[in-house]
Scaffold this motif. Structure first.
Motif, PDB file in Angstrom:
ATOM      1  N   ALA A   9       0.847  -1.206   0.000  1.00 52.75           N
ATOM      2  CA  ALA A   9       0.000   0.000   0.000  1.00 52.75           C
ATOM      3  C   ALA A   9       0.879   1.252   0.000  1.00 52.75           C
ATOM      4  CB  ALA A   9      -0.966  -0.008   1.174  1.00 52.75           C
ATOM      5  N   GLY A  10       2.053   1.146  -0.617  1.00 56.14           N
ATOM      6  CA  GLY A  10       2.974   2.273  -0.715  1.00 56.14           C
ATOM      7  C   GLY A  10       3.759   2.561   0.558  1.00 56.14           C
ATOM      8  N   ILE A  11       3.685   1.659   1.541  1.00 58.40           N
ATOM      9  CA  ILE A  11       4.303   1.913   2.840  1.00 58.40           C
ATOM     10  C   ILE A  11       5.273   0.790   3.197  1.00 58.40           C
ATOM     11  CG2 ILE A  11       3.827   2.267   5.298  1.00 58.40           C
ATOM     12  CD1 ILE A  11       1.031   3.262   4.414  1.00 58.40           C
ATOM     13  N   THR A  12       6.442   1.163   3.671  1.00 57.85           N
ATOM     14  CA  THR A  12       7.452   0.172   4.062  1.00 57.85           C
ATOM     15  C   THR A  12       7.126  -0.420   5.434  1.00 57.85           C
ATOM     16  OG1 THR A  12       8.841   1.803   5.183  1.00 57.85           O
ATOM     17  CG2 THR A  12       9.280   1.418   2.814  1.00 57.85           C
ATOM     18  N   THR A  13       7.705  -1.581   5.701  1.00 55.20           N
ATOM     19  CA  THR A  13       7.529  -2.197   7.022  1.00 55.20           C
ATOM     20  C   THR A  13       8.063  -1.302   8.142  1.00 55.20           C
ATOM     21  OG1 THR A  13       7.370  -4.468   6.275  1.00 55.20           O
ATOM     22  CG2 THR A  13       8.250  -4.144   8.472  1.00 55.20           C
ATOM     23  N   PRO A  14       9.262  -0.696   7.999  1.00 51.51           N
ATOM     24  CA  PRO A  14       9.715   0.181   9.084  1.00 51.51           C
ATOM     25  C   PRO A  14       8.744   1.338   9.358  1.00 51.51           C
ATOM     26  CG  PRO A  14      11.563  -0.355   7.659  1.00 51.51           C
ATOM     27  CD  PRO A  14      10.322  -0.885   6.982  1.00 51.51           C
ATOM     28  N   ALA A  15       8.131   1.870   8.320  1.00 52.23           N
ATOM     29  CA  ALA A  15       7.190   2.990   8.516  1.00 52.23           C
ATOM     30  C   ALA A  15       5.937   2.542   9.253  1.00 52.23           C
ATOM     31  CB  ALA A  15       6.821   3.604   7.174  1.00 52.23           C
ATOM     32  N   VAL A  16       5.366   1.401   8.848  1.00 52.68           N
ATOM     33  CA  VAL A  16       4.158   0.925   9.528  1.00 52.68           C
ATOM     34  C   VAL A  16       4.484   0.523  10.963  1.00 52.68           C
ATOM     35  CG1 VAL A  16       4.128  -1.539   8.885  1.00 52.68           C
ATOM     36  CG2 VAL A  16       1.997  -0.334   9.166  1.00 52.68           C
ATOM     37  N   GLU A  17       5.652  -0.049  11.162  1.00 54.65           N
ATOM     38  CA  GLU A  17       6.059  -0.455  12.507  1.00 54.65           C
ATOM     39  C   GLU A  17       6.279   0.755  13.417  1.00 54.65           C
ATOM     40  OE1 GLU A  17       8.812  -3.971  14.383  1.00 54.65           O
ATOM     41  OE2 GLU A  17       9.325  -3.177  12.411  1.00 54.65           O
ATOM     42  N   LYS A  18       6.901   1.791  12.885  1.00 53.85           N
ATOM     43  CA  LYS A  18       7.132   3.005  13.670  1.00 53.85           C
ATOM     44  C   LYS A  18       5.808   3.651  14.078  1.00 53.85           C
ATOM     45  CE  LYS A  18       9.379   7.510  13.504  1.00 53.85           C
ATOM     46  NZ  LYS A  18      10.105   8.475  12.687  1.00 53.85           N
ATOM     47  N   ALA A  19       4.848   3.654  13.167  1.00 52.88           N
ATOM     48  CA  ALA A  19       3.569   4.326  13.436  1.00 52.88           C
ATOM     49  C   ALA A  19       2.602   3.497  14.266  1.00 52.88           C
ATOM     50  CB  ALA A  19       2.908   4.711  12.111  1.00 52.88           C
ATOM     51  N   ARG A  22       3.682  -2.390  15.073  1.00 57.19           N
ATOM     52  CA  ARG A  22       3.710  -3.737  14.490  1.00 57.19           C
ATOM     53  C   ARG A  22       4.194  -3.664  13.044  1.00 57.19           C
ATOM     54  NH1 ARG A  22       0.326  -7.688  17.234  1.00 57.19           N
ATOM     55  NH2 ARG A  22      -0.929  -6.664  18.817  1.00 57.19           N
ATOM     56  N   SER A  23       4.844  -4.724  12.616  1.00 54.24           N
ATOM     57  CA  SER A  23       5.289  -4.820  11.215  1.00 54.24           C
ATOM     58  C   SER A  23       4.111  -5.266  10.351  1.00 54.24           C
ATOM     59  CB  SER A  23       6.416  -5.847  11.101  1.00 54.24           C
ATOM     60  OG  SER A  23       5.900  -7.152  11.361  1.00 54.24           O
ATOM     61  N   TRP A  24       4.307  -5.209   9.033  1.00 56.15           N
ATOM     62  CA  TRP A  24       3.258  -5.724   8.139  1.00 56.15           C
ATOM     63  C   TRP A  24       2.974  -7.189   8.438  1.00 56.15           C
ATOM     64  CZ3 TRP A  24      -0.106  -2.846   6.067  1.00 56.15           C
ATOM     65  CH2 TRP A  24       0.201  -1.646   5.454  1.00 56.15           C
ATOM     66  N   ALA A  25       4.021  -7.994   8.584  1.00 57.30           N
ATOM     67  CA  ALA A  25       3.829  -9.428   8.849  1.00 57.30           C
ATOM     68  C   ALA A  25       3.027  -9.635  10.128  1.00 57.30           C
ATOM     69  CB  ALA A  25       5.177 -10.138   8.931  1.00 57.30           C
ATOM     70  N   ASP A  26       3.325  -8.840  11.164  1.00 52.86           N
ATOM     71  CA  ASP A  26       2.585  -8.950  12.423  1.00 52.86           C
ATOM     72  C   ASP A  26       1.103  -8.609  12.213  1.00 52.86           C
ATOM     73  OD1 ASP A  26       4.940  -9.589  13.748  1.00 52.86           O
ATOM     74  OD2 ASP A  26       5.235  -7.563  14.557  1.00 52.86           O
ATOM     75  N   TRP A  27       0.849  -7.515  11.476  1.00 53.13           N
ATOM     76  CA  TRP A  27      -0.555  -7.134  11.236  1.00 53.13           C
ATOM     77  C   TRP A  27      -1.299  -8.214  10.472  1.00 53.13           C
ATOM     78  CZ3 TRP A  27      -2.975  -4.361  14.314  1.00 53.13           C
ATOM     79  CH2 TRP A  27      -2.446  -3.196  14.856  1.00 53.13           C
ATOM     80  N   PHE A  28      -0.654  -8.793   9.471  1.00 51.25           N
ATOM     81  CA  PHE A  28      -1.341  -9.815   8.673  1.00 51.25           C
ATOM     82  C   PHE A  28      -1.659 -11.039   9.520  1.00 51.25           C
ATOM     83  CE2 PHE A  28       1.141  -7.841   4.950  1.00 51.25           C
ATOM     84  CZ  PHE A  28       0.249  -6.791   4.898  1.00 51.25           C
TER      85      PHE A  28
END
Length: 138
Positions: A9-19, A22-28
């Motif tokens: 979705a145009g967003i890196t794992t570090p960015a989603v994790e910082k905000a 959780r990482s993308w993998a964690d959210w999924f």
């Protein structure tokens, strides 16, 4: 889980994790565990807000990322399909631009091959009561 792309979705794992914490993998993993594969978009976003205290913007981004990674949505797809828009910057005051939009000859000079005046300017502030407002393009 398969290897994830660098951006979802145009967003890196570090960015989603910082905000979100959780990482993308964690959210999924969390969303799959909750049964979100069968939920509509709004339900996923609301669940993220209520259950995990994810703010409005990030709940939308995590939801879109989840929908993309699970094959429910492709890049640039909205919940109801696709949208295409075009913008043009006109070097004129707003009042002159609106009058020109109503005048076919002027409109044709500025915007060749524009068949009608059916398009309407968007209001950026629906509570504004006096006259149209314009939307700035990025």
């Amino acid at each position: 889980m398969k290897k994830l792309p660098a951006k979802i979705a145009g967003i890196t794992t570090p960015a989603v994790e910082k905000a979100t914490g959780r990482s993308w993998a964690d959210w999924f993993e969390v969303l799959d565990g909750a049964g979100a594969k069968s939920w509509p978009h709004a339900e996923i976003a609301q669940w993220l807000q209520k259950k995990h205290r994810v703010n409005d913007w990030w709940s939308q981004m995590v939801t879109v990322g989840y929908e993309q990674i699970t094959g429910r949505r492709v890049k640039n797809q909205k919940t109801d399909g696709f949208e295409i828009s075009v913008s043009k910057t006109i070097a004129a005051p707003v009042a002159v631009a609106f009058e020109a939009w109503k005048d076919a000859a002027i409109r044709e000079r500025w915007l060749p091959r524009t068949p009608s005046r059916s398009a309407r300017p968007r209001r950026t502030n629906p509570s504004a009561s006096s006259g149209p407002t314009t939307r700035r393009s990025r």
